[in-house]
Design a protein around this motif. Sequence first.
Motif, mmCIF file in Angstrom:
data_model
loop_
_atom_site.group_PDB
_atom_site.id
_atom_site.type_symbol
_atom_site.label_atom_id
_atom_site.label_comp_id
_atom_site.label_asym_id
_atom_site.label_seq_id
_atom_site.Cartn_x
_atom_site.Cartn_y
_atom_site.Cartn_z
ATOM 1 N N GLU A 255 0.877 -1.280 -0.040
ATOM 2 C CA GLU A 255 0.048 -0.028 -0.116
ATOM 3 C C GLU A 255 0.806 1.231 -0.006
ATOM 4 N N SER A 256 0.214 2.249 -0.396
ATOM 5 C CA SER A 256 0.952 3.615 -0.701
ATOM 6 C C SER A 256 0.188 4.638 -0.061
ATOM 7 N N LEU A 257 0.904 5.521 0.693
ATOM 8 C CA LEU A 257 -0.075 6.836 1.405
ATOM 9 C C LEU A 257 0.048 7.849 0.623
ATOM 10 N N ASP A 258 -1.043 8.615 0.573
ATOM 11 C CA ASP A 258 -1.210 10.093 -0.077
ATOM 12 C C ASP A 258 -0.117 10.674 0.385
ATOM 13 N N ASP A 259 0.535 11.505 -0.473
ATOM 14 C CA ASP A 259 1.950 12.437 -0.301
ATOM 15 C C ASP A 259 1.284 13.934 -0.229
ATOM 16 N N THR B 235 -1.984 13.300 7.508
ATOM 17 C CA THR B 235 -2.140 11.755 7.603
ATOM 18 C C THR B 235 -3.389 11.749 8.715
ATOM 19 N N LEU C 220 -3.068 4.494 9.244
ATOM 20 C CA LEU C 220 -2.921 5.765 8.664
ATOM 21 C C LEU C 220 -3.555 6.056 7.417
ATOM 22 N N ASP C 221 -4.349 6.963 7.270
ATOM 23 C CA ASP C 221 -5.429 7.039 6.185
ATOM 24 C C ASP C 221 -6.165 5.884 6.249
ATOM 25 N N ILE D 277 -4.920 2.971 6.409
ATOM 26 C CA ILE D 277 -4.235 1.895 5.950
ATOM 27 C C ILE D 277 -3.374 1.070 7.277
ATOM 28 N N VAL E 66 1.969 -1.077 4.512
ATOM 29 C CA VAL E 66 2.489 0.092 3.700
ATOM 30 C C VAL E 66 3.900 -0.383 3.210
ATOM 31 N N LEU F 104 6.459 4.438 4.661
ATOM 32 C CA LEU F 104 6.092 5.253 6.007
ATOM 33 C C LEU F 104 7.144 6.034 6.493
ATOM 34 N N ALA G 244 6.333 9.183 4.832
ATOM 35 C CA ALA G 244 5.285 10.122 5.327
ATOM 36 C C ALA G 244 5.401 10.557 6.442
#
Length: 617
Positions: A339-343, A347, A407-408, A410, A415, A420, A423
Amino acid sequence: MAQRVKTRTLRAGLGILWTAVKAEPRVFALSVTASGLYAVMTVGTAWVLGRATQDVVLPAFRDGHTGAGALTATALAITGVALLKALGVGGRRFYAGVMQYRLQASYRRAVTRQYLKLPLAWHHRHPTGQLLSNANADVEAVWAPIAPLPMAVGVIFMLVIAAVSILLTDAMVAIVGFLVFPAVALLNVVYQRKLSPIATRAQQLRAEVSEVAHESFEGGLVVKTLGREASETERFAVRSRELRDANIAVGRVRGLFDPLLEVLPSLGVLAVLLVGSVRLEHGAMTAGDLVHVAYLFTLLAWPIRALGWVLAEMPRSVVGWERVRGVLDASGSLPYGVESLDDKVPTALEVRDIRFGYGETTVLHDVSFSVEPGRTVALVGPTGSGKSTLTGLLVRLVDPAAGTVLLDGIDARDVRQGGLAVAAALVPQQTFLFDDTVRDNVTLGAELPDDEVWEALRRAQAEGFVAALPDGLDTRVGERGATLSGGQRQRLALARALIRWPRLLVLDDATSSVDPQVEARILHGLRDAQSRDGGATVVVVAYRKATIALADEVVYVEHGRVLDRGPHHELVERSEGYRNLVNAYERAEAERAEAERAAADTGFDSPAIDSTEGAVA
């Protein structure tokens, strides 16, 4: 039992050597080829000396003169053999060294890479001194047999050639001389039995000495301020004496067996000369043949010693290998997802039913709370309530025993690797700076323009003191930032986190050494940046009222549990424990300010006054 230990050590040692050969086959082949050249030329030297004796020396004694052609041919033969022999020696030593140092470098890198992969929980269980020993002394011990290995392989080849040459020259003399080999083999068996346990103990003590030394160096400030130099010196001396005694024991064994390994071939030479002289007297062999055979037997000491060097290093090598493999085979690495986090946006953080402990001691009990994107939450609680442990879980330095960090939405465990770290950023309670420039301590090797570095320093309220340093951004700060004050170190650590524009910023009492007014400017600056740039979600471990007041919400933690949460003014009204805690810190701050004013009036430095945590504890 001793026989099984010796056999196991020999088998493990041969396995390590095979691993080395597979890792560096070309370099090993070159070193063995050079060693083979040395072996052939050594036997060739014996043949040349035998021919020179038979065809030049003896005729010269018999006839009273010798021809220039014979002398020239003999000189050229001896010179040619010597040059080829020297080439073999040089090539063997050079490529053996290349192989050994390549393997050491490769395994040092492998060990340190594994250290970085293993989770913090694994590091908590292993002393730093032991880890240093694994990456240095143990790796060196593993590959210590590599230096004499090509020579040992080459001299085996030399032994075969020499044995065939001696047998073809005179079988009777060969049989007498070869009696030395069973004696040498038996001596090596006894040698390994005696040396293996002693070498194992010495290698373990090397690690223990390293552990004690590292602890003393790390705690140098504590040792000096509490006057514990004598006790620390004695603690180190005890281990050092034990290591000295173990090394002396190893030296005694080697001192006993090395001369025996040296003398056995010499006894073989005497036996060969004795039998050979009798055979020469009866006309069964020529004087040249006797010189040839006797010289070859004088050379047998080197092959035997080369094999002995390899065998002598095997116990240490096996112990080092077991310790190094203990690191390389260690489990517990953090698995990653995809999974990727929105940058682009702050968060959203949710902690759900977290439970965590060290060993059998549970530190956090079913901790749950959430933080909306872009908001600031203060974690407040007395010493030992689990705040620092919780901050490590938020950025996944370790995984919880139960529960999840989202985080978000997820799970942090899902991740992707590195996601991580991009982010989220943690500024820990204990600041660490490298012995490097200000710039490199802030960027940590990232290719960032100086404008961004200065912007991060400005947001961390560090721009002023950095500009005043002799070389500005190029000023070296010393080991662990020794040339800076505690507050300056903390502000550089904060700038290190801010320059990456994290979406989740976790501050673990990261401004405790900073003046309250400077701290207020830092936190106001963070809020301004949040409102202007979208900013980050901030979780801050705090004690000062001024810090807490800047938070949108407070999570009050005690004994590893969330007892209350809400705005600061509401918690002060309804939670007695929270009210006592923050008021205790405020009183401590007032006492410190009063002490500083009194010191200024009298001209004396004020004593250090403990923080709220110390006061409550």
